[in-house]
Design an enzyme around this catalytic site. Sequence first.
Site, PDB file in Angstrom:
ATOM      1  N   GLY A 114     -53.227 -46.647   8.379  1.00  0.00           N
ATOM      2  CA  GLY A 114     -53.869 -47.629   7.513  1.00  0.00           C
ATOM      3  C   GLY A 114     -55.363 -47.588   7.729  1.00  0.00           C
ATOM      4  CD  GLN A 132     -60.254 -49.993  10.070  1.00  0.00           C
ATOM      5  OE1 GLN A 132     -59.346 -49.861   9.254  1.00  0.00           O
ATOM      6  NE2 GLN A 132     -60.116 -49.658  11.338  1.00  0.00           N
ATOM      7  CB  CYS A 158     -57.334 -50.979  15.528  1.00  0.00           C
ATOM      8  SG  CYS A 158     -58.544 -51.290  14.223  1.00  0.00           S
ATOM      9  CG  LEU A 159     -57.945 -45.377  12.548  1.00  0.00           C
ATOM     10  CD1 LEU A 159     -58.178 -44.862  11.136  1.00  0.00           C
ATOM     11  CD2 LEU A 159     -57.562 -44.229  13.477  1.00  0.00           C
ATOM     12  CG  HIS A 189     -53.887 -53.841  11.795  1.00  0.00           C
ATOM     13  ND1 HIS A 189     -53.847 -53.828  13.175  1.00  0.00           N
ATOM     14  CD2 HIS A 189     -55.017 -53.163  11.448  1.00  0.00           C
ATOM     15  CE1 HIS A 189     -54.913 -53.177  13.636  1.00  0.00           C
ATOM     16  NE2 HIS A 189     -55.630 -52.759  12.600  1.00  0.00           N
ATOM     17  CD  GLU A 190     -55.177 -51.310   7.961  1.00  0.00           C
ATOM     18  OE1 GLU A 190     -56.403 -51.446   7.828  1.00  0.00           O
ATOM     19  OE2 GLU A 190     -54.669 -50.708   8.921  1.00  0.00           O
TER      20      GLU A 190
HETATM   21 CO    CO Z   1     -57.408 -51.650  12.320  1.00  0.00          CO
END
Ligand code: CO
Length: 195
Positions: free
Chosen positions: A46, A51, A100-101, A142-143
């Site tokens: 995701g 981000q 998470c990225l 989350h997103e």
């Molecule tokens: Co994230």
Amino acid sequence: MAVLEVVTFPHPVLKQKCEPVTRFDGELHQFLDDMAATMNDADGIGLAANQVGVAQRIFLMDVPTNRGSGDKDVKTTGRIEVINPQITGQRGELKYEEGCLSFPGMSEFIMRAAEIDLEYQDRTGKACKLTAKGLVAVCIQHELDHLNGITFIDRLSPFKRKIALREYLRQNRDVIDDQAMREKLKARRAQQNVG
Ligand code: CO
């Protein structure tokens, strides 16, 4: 398609509440394609628009729907582009270990709804609906949190957050220093009206 830079915590755009998308034009389509390339490149399931530094209500997901016995056997939802999302129903509870990225190396168990109903628009502006459970439901929550300026550490107890952050900062000191430095230089350049 271009691979965009994924910002990491504590970049301020991660705290920003994102704005609704109003124009479903070529520029949006280009951005969605770039987000897809970025998510692939980062091996993410995701990715929220803020981000990659764009504070608009957009996220992408491509979530495994089975575990598979090897990489080849993993089935996914396929890429889903979600614009102006709203959760309209939620049921049950599910604890899942999330990553998470924007928090390289961190993973934490977070409690979410086990099943959710989602309304959103696609890249053409068409109204869409879906019901998701398991990891897909977790990913959506989350997103969507990202789009409201909430990251998964905000879902931890203050005590767990403190420990997780201390470890994150220790592991990522070099990256964070560079990023903070870049932001400072950018702000200074803007002030001086150069470049
Ligand atoms: Co994230």
